[in-house]
Scaffold this motif. Structure first.
Motif, PDB file in Angstrom:
ATOM      1  N   SER A 188      32.029  13.775  17.483  1.00  0.00           N
ATOM      2  CA  SER A 188      31.095  13.301  18.510  1.00  0.00           C
ATOM      3  C   SER A 188      29.651  13.432  18.040  1.00  0.00           C
ATOM      4  O   SER A 188      28.815  12.552  18.296  1.00  0.00           O
ATOM      5  N   LEU A 189      29.365  14.520  17.340  1.00  0.00           N
ATOM      6  CA  LEU A 189      28.028  14.704  16.781  1.00  0.00           C
ATOM      7  C   LEU A 189      27.722  13.619  15.766  1.00  0.00           C
ATOM      8  O   LEU A 189      26.631  13.029  15.777  1.00  0.00           O
ATOM      9  N   VAL A 190      28.685  13.339  14.900  1.00  0.00           N
ATOM     10  CA  VAL A 190      28.488  12.285  13.894  1.00  0.00           C
ATOM     11  C   VAL A 190      28.253  10.942  14.586  1.00  0.00           C
ATOM     12  O   VAL A 190      27.376  10.159  14.184  1.00  0.00           O
ATOM     13  N   GLY A 191      29.021  10.679  15.636  1.00  0.00           N
ATOM     14  CA  GLY A 191      28.834   9.436  16.370  1.00  0.00           C
ATOM     15  C   GLY A 191      27.444   9.320  16.968  1.00  0.00           C
ATOM     16  O   GLY A 191      26.829   8.242  16.940  1.00  0.00           O
ATOM     17  N   ALA A 192      26.924  10.418  17.491  1.00  0.00           N
ATOM     18  CA  ALA A 192      25.578  10.407  18.064  1.00  0.00           C
ATOM     19  C   ALA A 192      24.520  10.208  16.972  1.00  0.00           C
ATOM     20  O   ALA A 192      23.563   9.442  17.146  1.00  0.00           O
ATOM     21  N   LEU A 193      24.695  10.902  15.853  1.00  0.00           N
ATOM     22  CA  LEU A 193      23.722  10.810  14.761  1.00  0.00           C
ATOM     23  C   LEU A 193      23.645   9.409  14.156  1.00  0.00           C
ATOM     24  O   LEU A 193      22.595   8.994  13.656  1.00  0.00           O
ATOM     25  N   THR A 194      24.752   8.693  14.196  1.00  0.00           N
ATOM     26  CA  THR A 194      24.803   7.363  13.580  1.00  0.00           C
ATOM     27  C   THR A 194      24.746   6.247  14.614  1.00  0.00           C
ATOM     28  O   THR A 194      24.971   5.084  14.285  1.00  0.00           O
ATOM     29  N   GLY A 195      24.440   6.593  15.858  1.00  0.00           N
ATOM     30  CA  GLY A 195      24.417   5.597  16.923  1.00  0.00           C
ATOM     31  C   GLY A 195      23.241   4.642  16.826  1.00  0.00           C
ATOM     32  O   GLY A 195      22.276   4.857  16.073  1.00  0.00           O
ATOM     33  N   ALA A 196      23.323   3.585  17.593  1.00  0.00           N
ATOM     34  CA  ALA A 196      22.262   2.571  17.605  1.00  0.00           C
ATOM     35  C   ALA A 196      20.937   3.178  18.036  1.00  0.00           C
ATOM     36  O   ALA A 196      20.887   3.998  18.954  1.00  0.00           O
ATOM     37  N   GLY A 197      19.885   2.780  17.340  1.00  0.00           N
ATOM     38  CA  GLY A 197      18.548   3.226  17.694  1.00  0.00           C
ATOM     39  C   GLY A 197      18.162   4.588  17.154  1.00  0.00           C
ATOM     40  O   GLY A 197      17.067   5.080  17.442  1.00  0.00           O
ATOM     41  N   GLN A 198      19.049   5.210  16.355  1.00  0.00           N
ATOM     42  CA  GLN A 198      18.740   6.529  15.809  1.00  0.00           C
ATOM     43  C   GLN A 198      18.116   6.427  14.414  1.00  0.00           C
ATOM     44  O   GLN A 198      18.362   5.465  13.679  1.00  0.00           O
ATOM     45  N   PRO A 199      17.285   7.410  14.047  1.00  0.00           N
ATOM     46  CA  PRO A 199      16.774   7.447  12.669  1.00  0.00           C
ATOM     47  C   PRO A 199      17.946   7.575  11.693  1.00  0.00           C
ATOM     48  O   PRO A 199      19.084   7.846  12.107  1.00  0.00           O
ATOM     49  N   ASP A 200      17.667   7.427  10.421  1.00  0.00           N
ATOM     50  CA  ASP A 200      18.724   7.540   9.413  1.00  0.00           C
ATOM     51  C   ASP A 200      19.015   9.022   9.154  1.00  0.00           C
ATOM     52  O   ASP A 200      18.674   9.579   8.112  1.00  0.00           O
ATOM     53  N   PHE A 201      19.653   9.648  10.142  1.00  0.00           N
ATOM     54  CA  PHE A 201      19.977  11.065  10.021  1.00  0.00           C
ATOM     55  C   PHE A 201      20.873  11.354   8.828  1.00  0.00           C
ATOM     56  O   PHE A 201      20.798  12.420   8.219  1.00  0.00           O
ATOM     57  N   VAL A 202      21.751  10.405   8.482  1.00  0.00           N
ATOM     58  CA  VAL A 202      22.667  10.616   7.364  1.00  0.00           C
ATOM     59  C   VAL A 202      21.894  10.813   6.063  1.00  0.00           C
ATOM     60  O   VAL A 202      22.157  11.749   5.302  1.00  0.00           O
ATOM     61  N   SER A 203      20.923   9.948   5.813  1.00  0.00           N
ATOM     62  CA  SER A 203      20.115  10.087   4.591  1.00  0.00           C
ATOM     63  C   SER A 203      19.299  11.367   4.620  1.00  0.00           C
ATOM     64  O   SER A 203      19.168  12.066   3.613  1.00  0.00           O
ATOM     65  N   ILE A 204      18.758  11.690   5.781  1.00  0.00           N
ATOM     66  CA  ILE A 204      17.925  12.885   5.907  1.00  0.00           C
ATOM     67  C   ILE A 204      18.748  14.139   5.626  1.00  0.00           C
ATOM     68  O   ILE A 204      18.366  14.992   4.812  1.00  0.00           O
ATOM     69  N   LEU A 205      19.906  14.248   6.267  1.00  0.00           N
ATOM     70  CA  LEU A 205      20.698  15.473   6.196  1.00  0.00           C
ATOM     71  C   LEU A 205      21.611  15.538   4.970  1.00  0.00           C
ATOM     72  O   LEU A 205      22.290  16.545   4.759  1.00  0.00           O
ATOM     73  N   SER A 206      21.621  14.477   4.176  1.00  0.00           N
ATOM     74  CA  SER A 206      22.344  14.536   2.906  1.00  0.00           C
ATOM     75  C   SER A 206      21.379  14.612   1.733  1.00  0.00           C
ATOM     76  O   SER A 206      21.804  14.667   0.577  1.00  0.00           O
ATOM     77  N   GLY A 207      20.082  14.635   2.035  1.00  0.00           N
ATOM     78  CA  GLY A 207      19.074  14.657   0.988  1.00  0.00           C
ATOM     79  C   GLY A 207      18.667  16.058   0.571  1.00  0.00           C
ATOM     80  O   GLY A 207      19.230  17.063   1.015  1.00  0.00           O
ATOM     81  N   VAL A 208      17.676  16.096  -0.288  1.00  0.00           N
ATOM     82  CA  VAL A 208      17.161  17.368  -0.783  1.00  0.00           C
ATOM     83  C   VAL A 208      16.402  18.072   0.329  1.00  0.00           C
ATOM     84  O   VAL A 208      15.670  17.440   1.095  1.00  0.00           O
ATOM     85  N   GLY A 209      16.583  19.365   0.441  1.00  0.00           N
ATOM     86  CA  GLY A 209      15.862  20.127   1.450  1.00  0.00           C
ATOM     87  C   GLY A 209      16.625  21.358   1.860  1.00  0.00           C
ATOM     88  O   GLY A 209      17.650  21.702   1.270  1.00  0.00           O
ATOM     89  N   GLN A 210      16.124  21.997   2.885  1.00  0.00           N
ATOM     90  CA  GLN A 210      16.785  23.142   3.504  1.00  0.00           C
ATOM     91  C   GLN A 210      16.860  22.888   4.996  1.00  0.00           C
ATOM     92  O   GLN A 210      15.829  22.781   5.669  1.00  0.00           O
ATOM     93  N   PHE A 211      18.077  22.771   5.499  1.00  0.00           N
ATOM     94  CA  PHE A 211      18.277  22.483   6.911  1.00  0.00           C
ATOM     95  C   PHE A 211      19.181  23.554   7.523  1.00  0.00           C
ATOM     96  O   PHE A 211      20.196  23.933   6.944  1.00  0.00           O
ATOM     97  N   THR A 212      18.796  24.024   8.687  1.00  0.00           N
ATOM     98  CA  THR A 212      19.685  24.845   9.504  1.00  0.00           C
ATOM     99  C   THR A 212      20.042  24.004  10.716  1.00  0.00           C
ATOM    100  O   THR A 212      19.159  23.599  11.484  1.00  0.00           O
TER     101      THR A 212
END
Length: 320
Positions: A188-212
Motif C-alpha cells: 500500500s505504501l508503494v502504491g501511494a508513493l507511485t500514485g498519480a501526481g506524486q514526485p518521483d519517490f522511487v528515484s529519490i529513495l533509490s538514489g544516493v543519500g541517507q534516509f530514515t
C-alpha cells in the motif's frame, strides 16, 4: 648401467604418482565453503570473485557462515563475466560488499529460514558504518525468495564451516526502494508513493543519500481509510498525500532504533516543516504526530544501502 637408469626412472614415476595423488586428495579434502565452491563447475565465477576480493580465506575459516551463492549464469547476467572480474583491482570495495551481501553469520539450513523475516548479511552500504545490510526472506511453498528477486535453486550444501544455498541472481545492495518492494506488507505504501501526481519517490529513495523512513504497513493504510471515512484515502488530494508521504522520511540521516531518545523531536523532509515526537514508554517505541495521534514502531533497523526503515502501525499525519 642401463638397467639401473630404468629402475631409477621407474622410482621417480612412482613418487610422482604418489605426490600427485596426495595433492589431489589434499584439494578434494577441503570441505569448507570455499573448498566446496571450488569443486563445482557452476560456481567458477563466484570462486574467481571471492579470490579477487580476498575473501577465500574468510570462507575457509571457522565460521560458521551461510552463503547464498550465485551460479555462473547469475554472475554473467549481472555483468560479472570472467573478463570483468579479472579487470577489477584486487580487494575491489564494490565487489567485496556485494559478495558479503550474500553471506550470513551462522549456519542456516533452508528449514531455519522463516517467511516474512529479515536476516542480516555481512555487507555494508554507504548509509551506515555499523549496521550491516538486511535481507528479506519470503517463502511460498518450496520457493525461497531473497530481497524480492533471487530464488534459491539448490539448498543445503553442507560444508564443514557452514552451508551453501545456490541462488539464481546476484543480490545487489538493497536500497530503501528494494526493501519496500520486496516486502508485500508495504504494498500500500508503494502504491501511494507511485500514485498519480506524486514526485518521483522511487528515484529519490533509490538514489544516493541517507534516509530514515518510518514506513506504514498495509494495515496502517487500511486503518487510515477507516479513520478518514466516509471519503477515505481516495478523498485526499494528491498534494496533501505528498505531504503525508514526505512526513515519513527524514534525511540526511540513518537513525537506528538504539539512537532514538524519549521526547526526541524529529523533523522530516516535509516543507514547510512539521515535526513529530519519539516516545519511549515501557511498552515500546512510538511516535506522536502533529495531529496528536500515536503510532507504534513495530519493526526496526531494516538496513538498506542508502538508509534504514522502521515499520509503523499507523500512517503519520501532519496538519494539512
Amino acid at each position: 648401467m642401463k638397467t639401473n637408469k630404468i629402475k631409477f626412472l621407474a622410482v621417480i614415476a612412482v613418487i610422482a604418482t604418489i605426490f600427485t595423488s596426495c595433492s589431489s586428495d589434499s584439494t578434494s579434502s577441503d570441505t569448507t565453503i570455499a573448498g566446496l565452491a571450488s569443486s563445482r563447475s557452476d560456481l567458477t565465477l563466484l570462486v574467481q570473485a571471492l579470490d579477487k576480493a580476498g575473501l577465500v580465506a574468510t570462507l575457509q575459516g571457522a565460521g560458521p557462515y551461510t552463503v547464498f551463492a550465485p551460479d555462473n549464469d547469475a554472475f554473467e547476467a549481472a555483468g560479472y563475466t570472467s573478463a570483468v572480474i579479472s579487470a577489477l583491482p584486487a580487494g575491489d570495495a564494490g565487489l567485496t560488499q556485494i559478495l558479503l551481501n550474500h553471506v550470513v553469520s551462522g549456519a542456516v539450513q533452508s528449514t531455519g529460514l522463516t517467511n516474512n523475516t529479515y536476516i542480516k548479511t555481512l555487507g555494508k552500504g554507504s548509509a551506515s558504518s555499523t549496521n550491516t545490510l538486511s535481507m528479506y526472506v519470503k517463502i511460498a511453498g518450496a520457493t525461497v525468495t531473497l530481497n524480492g528477486g533471487a530464488e534459491v535453486v539448490e539448498a543445503n550444501i553442507i560444508a564443514s564451516n557452514g552451508v551453501i544455498h545456490i541462488v539464481d541472481e546476484v543480490i545487489a545492495l538493497p536500497t530503501v526502494v528494494t526493501h519496500a518492494l520486496a516486502n508485500p506488507n508495504f504494498s500500500s505504501l508503494v502504491g501511494a508513493l507511485t500514485g498519480a501526481g506524486q514526485p518521483d519517490f522511487v528515484s529519490i529513495l533509490s538514489g544516493v543519500g541517507q534516509f530514515t523512513v518510518f514506513a506504514p504497513t498495509n494495515t496502517a493504510f487500511t486503518n487510515l481509510d477507516t479513520e478518514l471515512a466516509p471519503g477515505g484515502i481516495a478523498g485526499v488530494s494528491a498534494e496533501n498525500l505528498t505531504k503525508v508521504l514526505q512526513y515519513h522520511v527524514v534525511s540526511p540521516a540513518n537513525v537506528l532504533a538504539g539512537d532514538l531518545t524519549n521526547n526526541q523531536i524529529v523533523t522530516p523532509i516535509l516543507s514547510p516543516a512539521q515535526t513529530f515526537t519519539i516516545e519511549l514508554p515501557a511498552t515500546g517505541a512510538q511516535i506522536k504526530d502533529a495531529s496528536n495521534r500515536t503510532s507504534k514502531i513495530i519493526i526496526t533497523d531494516v538496513q538498506c544501502s542508502n538508509g534504514v526503515i522502521h515499520a509503523v502501525d499507523k500512517v503519520l499525519l501532519p496538519v494539512l
